[in-house]
Motif scaffolding. Structure first.
Motif, mmCIF file in Angstrom:
data_model
loop_
_atom_site.group_PDB
_atom_site.id
_atom_site.type_symbol
_atom_site.label_atom_id
_atom_site.label_comp_id
_atom_site.label_asym_id
_atom_site.label_seq_id
_atom_site.Cartn_x
_atom_site.Cartn_y
_atom_site.Cartn_z
ATOM 1 N N GLN A 110 16.245 -5.254 14.767
ATOM 2 C CA GLN A 110 15.270 -4.509 13.982
ATOM 3 C C GLN A 110 15.231 -3.074 14.473
ATOM 4 N N LEU A 111 15.040 -2.138 13.538
ATOM 5 C CA LEU A 111 14.956 -0.728 13.890
ATOM 6 C C LEU A 111 13.573 -0.186 13.582
ATOM 7 N N GLU A 112 13.057 0.609 14.500
ATOM 8 C CA GLU A 112 11.765 1.259 14.341
ATOM 9 C C GLU A 112 11.930 2.743 14.621
ATOM 10 N N ASN A 113 11.091 3.569 13.998
ATOM 11 C CA ASN A 113 11.102 4.981 14.372
ATOM 12 C C ASN A 113 10.358 5.154 15.704
ATOM 13 N N ARG A 114 10.280 6.352 16.192
ATOM 14 C CA ARG A 114 9.727 6.546 17.538
ATOM 15 C C ARG A 114 8.236 6.234 17.634
ATOM 16 N N ASN A 115 7.583 6.116 16.473
ATOM 17 C CA ASN A 115 6.175 5.725 16.472
ATOM 18 C C ASN A 115 6.000 4.207 16.367
ATOM 19 N N GLY A 116 7.134 3.470 16.436
ATOM 20 C CA GLY A 116 7.061 2.021 16.347
ATOM 21 C C GLY A 116 6.934 1.494 14.936
ATOM 22 N N GLN A 117 7.212 2.335 13.953
ATOM 23 C CA GLN A 117 7.072 1.964 12.547
ATOM 24 C C GLN A 117 8.390 1.358 12.053
ATOM 25 N N GLY A 118 8.362 0.094 11.641
ATOM 26 C CA GLY A 118 9.573 -0.559 11.177
ATOM 27 C C GLY A 118 9.305 -1.822 10.393
ATOM 28 N N GLU A 119 8.139 -1.928 9.788
ATOM 29 C CA GLU A 119 7.785 -3.133 9.037
ATOM 30 C C GLU A 119 7.695 -2.848 7.537
ATOM 31 N N TYR A 120 8.660 -2.112 7.013
ATOM 32 C CA TYR A 120 8.598 -1.745 5.599
ATOM 33 C C TYR A 120 9.375 -2.744 4.735
ATOM 34 N N PHE A 121 9.079 -4.021 4.874
ATOM 35 C CA PHE A 121 9.747 -5.048 4.078
ATOM 36 C C PHE A 121 9.416 -4.912 2.595
ATOM 37 N N THR A 122 8.328 -4.228 2.258
ATOM 38 C CA THR A 122 7.980 -4.000 0.854
ATOM 39 C C THR A 122 8.488 -2.657 0.348
ATOM 40 N N GLY A 123 9.315 -1.973 1.124
ATOM 41 C CA GLY A 123 9.844 -0.679 0.717
ATOM 42 C C GLY A 123 9.148 0.471 1.423
ATOM 43 N N LEU A 124 9.809 1.628 1.427
ATOM 44 C CA LEU A 124 9.300 2.788 2.163
ATOM 45 C C LEU A 124 8.020 3.377 1.570
ATOM 46 N N ALA A 125 7.758 3.092 0.298
ATOM 47 C CA ALA A 125 6.550 3.665 -0.310
ATOM 48 C C ALA A 125 5.291 3.228 0.428
ATOM 49 N N SER A 126 5.366 2.090 1.107
ATOM 50 C CA SER A 126 4.192 1.586 1.827
ATOM 51 C C SER A 126 3.905 2.368 3.104
ATOM 52 N N VAL A 127 4.862 3.146 3.605
ATOM 53 C CA VAL A 127 4.671 3.868 4.868
ATOM 54 C C VAL A 127 4.844 5.375 4.736
ATOM 55 N N PHE A 128 5.295 5.862 3.584
ATOM 56 C CA PHE A 128 5.567 7.287 3.440
ATOM 57 C C PHE A 128 4.289 8.094 3.225
ATOM 58 N N PRO A 129 4.218 9.305 3.793
ATOM 59 C CA PRO A 129 3.016 10.132 3.635
ATOM 60 C C PRO A 129 2.802 10.623 2.209
ATOM 61 N N ASN A 130 3.889 10.830 1.465
ATOM 62 C CA ASN A 130 3.798 11.282 0.072
ATOM 63 C C ASN A 130 4.839 10.534 -0.756
ATOM 64 N N THR A 131 4.482 10.192 -1.982
ATOM 65 C CA THR A 131 5.449 9.601 -2.909
ATOM 66 C C THR A 131 5.264 10.211 -4.284
ATOM 67 N N CYS A 132 6.353 10.324 -5.044
ATOM 68 C CA CYS A 132 6.325 10.868 -6.397
ATOM 69 C C CYS A 132 7.155 9.978 -7.309
#
Length: 478
Positions: free
Chosen positions: A387-409
């Motif tokens: 499993q890969l995580e960014n340096r903040n320990g964020q790596g549980e985006y099994f539902t896609g990046l929209a769930s963790v991104f600061p902005n989406t369009c």
């Protein structure tokens, strides 16, 4: 395990960060030539390719390496199986039920995958196909310049009307999308089909097109690296088709150097059809977009608890061509996965609110694979193992990046407008974000987890037993 041996790839529902081991354990029955070309350490090979021997080896690998040991059905009786892939599917069924292995573990050809890793070589027409699920129409989402279809006049926006005299509509009526895929034939050089098609804005054409070996250029010479003018402001546009070969490195270095030379710091990275590839190429792209981060922590790789001593950290490295991007819009669809999610996720702690996901939600695959070879049988087992995580320990985006991104369009994929055109729907929305204009957010549950979506359409894919290595790796390719 060195970073050069990590890999990230895709398929209809399998998008993978893949760690290609420098040598297989003896139980795996062979050795695994790593993508870096280093000499493997010899180990015992399976004496014969009897299916039960191969299934026994497969079980041993999964039982010792699988990332989710508590989600592996070790009670599966291999005597009930006559092929490796169905056996793998049964083993990982508990993980699949929890949305953690949606077909990410599989078997493929050693020789075919090695050729693709080293040079991008594959065989086919050189096109990506999508279909309209409502109207049963098939379109070319992208055509590769080195492929035979492009030479025949087929490009983005072309509609495929008939194959060997059978209309696409009749094929859909008789057997759905799989009937269309089957009619296109195997991914073998020399396979020829008579295609009737309508180029964008043109008249119908009928042509005999033979599949051929070709090298897939990861950054198109036509539209892969452009500097767009948005009301007098320069914006870099990078369209990266795949992370899947070592040829990515010179292409993305050249693209970012072009932006650097023109003082461009606001970037659109178009990954809408990019299902992944080599992790080392994802790391390189991250380095190229964050020059000032050199030496700091980028991400972490973690394995199952019994392999915790193999966990490692990845730091940013200095790259001469790198820029300090001040604002980035990543274009994605449900076909954006693995390495194509790894890079944006790495940059969330770096850019924060100056980062956006544009288009539709990504697939959602924060886990990855290792490769184990049964050399005598040309079997490469791809096993979800890390499993890969960014340096903040964020790596549980099994539902896609929209769930963790600061902005989406939210934006569509306008296949009737060329890549690189500022008026194309997703590119236009990306420019809006970069300029501070408003947009409609992406629903974080918007990615279809049963199929690979290409914006408003779905990638055409053969059923698993008929896929070539490239079709596991590159969404919609024929």
């Amino acid at each position: 395990m060195s970073l050069a041996k990590l890999r990230a790839g895709t398929h209809t529902s399998r998008f993978a960060f893949i760690a290609a081991c420098s040598a297989m354990v003896a139980a795996c029955g062979g050795d695994n030539p790593p993508p870096s070309g280093q000499a493997p350490t010899p180990t015992a090979t399976v004496a014969t390719c009897d299916i039960q021997n191969r299934l026994a080896t497969t079980f041993d690998v999964f039982n010792t390496k699988y990332l989710f040991p508590n989600l592996l059905d070790t009670s599966v009786n291999r005597q009930n199986y006559s092929a490796i892939q169905p056996f793998i599917d049964a083993l990982v069924a508990p993980a699949r039920a929890q949305n953690k292995d949606r077909g990410f573990s599989y078997v493929t050809s050693i020789a075919e995958e090695n050729a693709r890793i080293q040079s991008g070589a594959t065989a086919g027409f050189g096109i990506r196909l999508v279909y309209d699920t409502t109207n049963a129409r098939v379109f070319i989402a992208e055509a590769f310049e080195n492929g035979p279809a492009f030479a025949a006049g087929i490009d983005r926006g072309t509609e495929l009307l008939a194959i060997n005299g059978q209309t696409v509509s009749s094929l859909f009526a008789s057997g759905g999308a799989q009937a269309v895929s089957n009619a296109l034939g195997p991914s073998d050089a020399g396979t020829t089909r008579t295609l009737r098609f309508r180029p964008l804005g043109g008249a119908e054409i009928t042509a005999s097109v033979a599949k051929a070996d070709y090298n897939l250029d990861p950054v198109s010479d036509r539209y892969g690296a452009l500097v767009l003018d948005d009301g007098g402001k320069k914006v870099g546009y990078l369209n990266l088709r795949t992370f899947g070969s070592e040829t990515v490195a010179p292409n993305i270095r050249s693209a970012v150097q072009k932006f650097r030379d023109q003082g461009v710091t606001e970037i659109i990275v178009d990954l809408r059809y990019n299902g992944g590839g080599l992790v080392s190429m994802g790391v390189l792209l991250t380095d190229l977009l964050a020059r000032s981060e050199a030496g700091s922590l980028m991400s972490r790789i973690t394995f199952r608890p019994s392999r915790a001593d193999e966990n490692q950290a990845i730091n940013f490295s200095a790259e001469p061509a790198a820029i300090d991007a001040t604002k980035i819009a990543f274009i994605s669809t449900g076909g954006t996965a693995s390495a194509s999610e790894f890079v944006p996720n790495n940059l969330i702690p770096v850019l924060g609110d100056n980062l956006a996901l544009v288009g539709t939600n990504s697939f959602g695959k924060p886990v990855g694979q290792e490769a184990y070879d049964i050399t005598a049988c040309d079997d490469r087992l791809r096993v979800v193992a890390l499993q890969l995580e960014n340096r903040n320990g964020q790596g549980e985006y099994f539902t896609g990046l929209a769930s963790v991104f600061p902005n989406t369009c939210r934006a569509g994929d306008d296949i009737f407008t060329p890549f690189g055109d500022p008026t194309e729907a997703s590119i236009s929305a990306a420019l809006d974000f970069l300029a501070g204009r408003s947009c409609t957010p992406i629903a974080s549950s918007g990615s279809d987890k049963s199929v690979m979506s290409a914006g408003d359409r779905v990638f055409l894919q053969p059923e698993a037993s008929k896929r070539s290595g490239a079709q596991w790796e590159i969404p919609g390719i024929y």
